[in-house]
Scaffold this motif. Sequence first.
Motif, PDB file in Angstrom:
ATOM      1  N   HIS A 117       1.458  -1.272  -0.145  1.00 45.24           N
ATOM      2  CA  HIS A 117      -0.490   0.134   0.046  1.00 45.24           C
ATOM      3  C   HIS A 117       0.644   1.070  -0.135  1.00 45.24           C
ATOM      4  O   HIS A 117       0.972   1.887  -0.960  1.00 45.24           O
ATOM      5  CB  HIS A 117      -0.793  -0.227   1.528  1.00 45.24           C
ATOM      6  CG  HIS A 117      -2.610   0.966   1.036  1.00 45.24           C
ATOM      7  ND1 HIS A 117      -3.185   1.007   0.398  1.00 45.24           N
ATOM      8  CD2 HIS A 117      -1.779   2.009   1.681  1.00 45.24           C
ATOM      9  CE1 HIS A 117      -3.768   1.643   0.061  1.00 45.24           C
ATOM     10  NE2 HIS A 117      -3.258   2.764   1.078  1.00 45.24           N
TER      11      HIS A 117
ATOM     12  N   ALA B 148      -5.108   4.988   4.084  1.00 45.24           N
ATOM     13  CA  ALA B 148      -5.960   5.283   3.325  1.00 45.24           C
ATOM     14  C   ALA B 148      -6.964   5.822   3.951  1.00 45.24           C
ATOM     15  O   ALA B 148      -7.834   5.757   4.791  1.00 45.24           O
ATOM     16  CB  ALA B 148      -6.894   3.251   4.636  1.00 45.24           C
TER      17      ALA B 148
ATOM     18  N   GLU C  12     -12.082   1.860   1.945  1.00 41.97           N
ATOM     19  CA  GLU C  12     -11.428   0.240   2.465  1.00 41.97           C
ATOM     20  C   GLU C  12     -11.136  -0.781   2.086  1.00 41.97           C
ATOM     21  O   GLU C  12     -10.504  -1.604   2.701  1.00 41.97           O
ATOM     22  CB  GLU C  12     -12.733  -0.247   4.121  1.00 41.97           C
ATOM     23  CG  GLU C  12     -13.610   0.637   4.518  1.00 41.97           C
ATOM     24  CD  GLU C  12     -14.862  -0.126   5.053  1.00 41.97           C
ATOM     25  OE1 GLU C  12     -14.974  -1.281   4.639  1.00 41.97           O
ATOM     26  OE2 GLU C  12     -15.624   0.865   6.025  1.00 41.97           O
ATOM     27  N   ILE C  13     -10.125   0.220   0.998  1.00 46.73           N
ATOM     28  CA  ILE C  13      -9.764  -1.203   0.092  1.00 46.73           C
ATOM     29  C   ILE C  13      -7.945  -0.558   0.864  1.00 46.73           C
ATOM     30  O   ILE C  13      -7.949   0.436  -0.057  1.00 46.73           O
ATOM     31  CB  ILE C  13      -9.793  -1.161  -1.153  1.00 46.73           C
ATOM     32  CG1 ILE C  13     -11.508  -1.371  -1.482  1.00 46.73           C
ATOM     33  CG2 ILE C  13      -9.084  -1.846  -2.349  1.00 46.73           C
ATOM     34  CD1 ILE C  13     -11.379  -2.320  -1.216  1.00 46.73           C
ATOM     35  N   ILE C  14      -7.538  -0.893   1.255  1.00 46.52           N
ATOM     36  CA  ILE C  14      -6.053  -1.138   1.890  1.00 46.52           C
ATOM     37  C   ILE C  14      -5.269  -2.170   0.724  1.00 46.52           C
ATOM     38  O   ILE C  14      -5.833  -3.018   0.261  1.00 46.52           O
ATOM     39  CB  ILE C  14      -5.687  -0.825   3.415  1.00 46.52           C
ATOM     40  CG1 ILE C  14      -6.000  -1.733   3.618  1.00 46.52           C
ATOM     41  CG2 ILE C  14      -6.063   0.047   3.640  1.00 46.52           C
ATOM     42  CD1 ILE C  14      -6.042  -1.864   4.930  1.00 46.52           C
TER      43      ILE C  14
ATOM     44  N   ASN D 198      -3.691  -3.101  -2.211  1.00 50.16           N
ATOM     45  CA  ASN D 198      -4.513  -2.761  -3.121  1.00 50.16           C
ATOM     46  C   ASN D 198      -3.757  -3.457  -4.543  1.00 50.16           C
ATOM     47  O   ASN D 198      -3.197  -2.842  -5.521  1.00 50.16           O
ATOM     48  CB  ASN D 198      -5.509  -2.642  -3.771  1.00 50.16           C
ATOM     49  CG  ASN D 198      -5.207  -1.530  -3.269  1.00 50.16           C
ATOM     50  OD1 ASN D 198      -4.743  -0.542  -2.757  1.00 50.16           O
ATOM     51  ND2 ASN D 198      -5.992  -0.570  -4.645  1.00 50.16           N
TER      52      ASN D 198
ATOM     53  N   TYR E 110      -9.238  -4.847  -5.247  1.00 51.53           N
ATOM     54  CA  TYR E 110      -9.645  -5.537  -4.417  1.00 51.53           C
ATOM     55  C   TYR E 110      -8.234  -5.582  -2.884  1.00 51.53           C
ATOM     56  O   TYR E 110      -7.541  -4.754  -3.138  1.00 51.53           O
ATOM     57  CB  TYR E 110      -9.485  -7.147  -4.234  1.00 51.53           C
ATOM     58  CG  TYR E 110     -10.607  -7.515  -5.145  1.00 51.53           C
ATOM     59  CD1 TYR E 110     -11.892  -7.564  -4.863  1.00 51.53           C
ATOM     60  CD2 TYR E 110     -10.529  -8.209  -6.284  1.00 51.53           C
ATOM     61  CE1 TYR E 110     -13.376  -8.384  -5.706  1.00 51.53           C
ATOM     62  CE2 TYR E 110     -11.511  -8.329  -7.576  1.00 51.53           C
ATOM     63  CZ  TYR E 110     -12.691  -7.953  -6.850  1.00 51.53           C
ATOM     64  OH  TYR E 110     -13.705  -8.743  -7.784  1.00 51.53           O
ATOM     65  N   THR E 111      -8.881  -5.285  -1.877  1.00 49.83           N
ATOM     66  CA  THR E 111      -7.828  -6.161  -0.529  1.00 49.83           C
ATOM     67  C   THR E 111      -6.754  -7.004  -0.793  1.00 49.83           C
ATOM     68  O   THR E 111      -7.805  -8.030  -0.536  1.00 49.83           O
ATOM     69  CB  THR E 111      -8.323  -5.288   0.571  1.00 49.83           C
ATOM     70  OG1 THR E 111      -8.888  -3.899   1.004  1.00 49.83           O
ATOM     71  CG2 THR E 111      -7.297  -5.942   2.149  1.00 49.83           C
TER      72      THR E 111
ATOM     73  N   GLN F 208      -5.252  -9.854   0.944  1.00 49.55           N
ATOM     74  CA  GLN F 208      -5.076 -10.260   2.223  1.00 49.55           C
ATOM     75  C   GLN F 208      -3.718 -11.306   2.120  1.00 49.55           C
ATOM     76  O   GLN F 208      -2.217 -11.414   2.709  1.00 49.55           O
ATOM     77  CB  GLN F 208      -6.208 -11.113   3.305  1.00 49.55           C
ATOM     78  CG  GLN F 208      -6.759 -10.566   3.506  1.00 49.55           C
ATOM     79  CD  GLN F 208      -8.091 -10.969   4.056  1.00 49.55           C
ATOM     80  OE1 GLN F 208      -7.853 -12.264   5.116  1.00 49.55           O
ATOM     81  NE2 GLN F 208      -9.509 -10.423   3.904  1.00 49.55           N
TER      82      GLN F 208
END
Length: 317
Positions: A265, A269, A273-275, A277, A296-297, A299
């Motif tokens: 990232h 942010a 809420e998309i981090i 990405n 999308y985030t 994971q």
Amino acid sequence: ASEEYVLPDFPRNSSADLAIISNDVYYNVIHDIYSYHNYIIVIANDVASGKYVHIYDKKSGDIINSGLTRGRGQNETMMGFMNTYFDKKSGLIKMWDSAKRSLLLIDVNALASASPDAVSEIYYDFADSWVRHRIPIDDKFLNVYNPSYLQEQDLYCRMVLNDNQNDTLSVLTDFPDISVHERYHIYNNSVAALSDDSKTLVLGTSCGAILEIFSIQSNQIKAEYTGKFSPVLMLDDNIGIDTDNTNYGFADIDVVNGNILTAFHGTKAIETEIIFNDIAIWDLKGRPLRKIEIKYTIQRLTYDEKDKMLYLVVSDD
């Protein structure tokens, strides 16, 4: 290594769409993901089943089998999911369980076929109860510590390479040039990856963006590169982690074929809420190569050299 924080400049920038291969998965925390033959392996706590290792069919996305239950008994785990590494040559997942002082070995092929002998365990009476990362390398362990800022500074020991009798082979003490208080907090939120040949360790921070590359050769640990990209913000002498002002760094790292692949990232942010990405790629000298933005985030991520495919666990909220 740069003394100032500077965001990396990628010579190639693009965006990409994803092909979704599974239905939604409902796990508490995704700890890791691996690609192996026809399988995608997910390390995550399934509250419903109490299992931690989940094998999916790579093409259909269907679940094949799950194993490794939570507990203190033989071949169970308390905290092994926090220190998980995959040996592609042997097909073994290796988990260091700091609560039990044991190394759990999960045979992926055996688990996929529902063998009752898929999990085995080795106990180490001499091992330290807590390390941030304990990485098995052949018959050795690379221990990555994060000493408290309350500890005497001359007692710091950051990395230690031990043989299987706990004899010390190599020690590395230096951290990047940041405050002791700041360092303790951000390195508690770090991700690590070992190259397939076990000669390179890459470490990245999740809050505040620092990327480090270490060589491990001839039983010696050596710092090769430090990239300081974003600071974690101090708020009234306390660390601002997971706040609206947090600079986010790395969610996951994979080291494949001379490249470092990361979920990155690098900034705050802001209004989203998309981090994590960005799929950001470096070479083993720390030079930025390419950045790919998705919607999308991310994971967790893993790259399969045979398939030439990048597999991700993502969320969209």
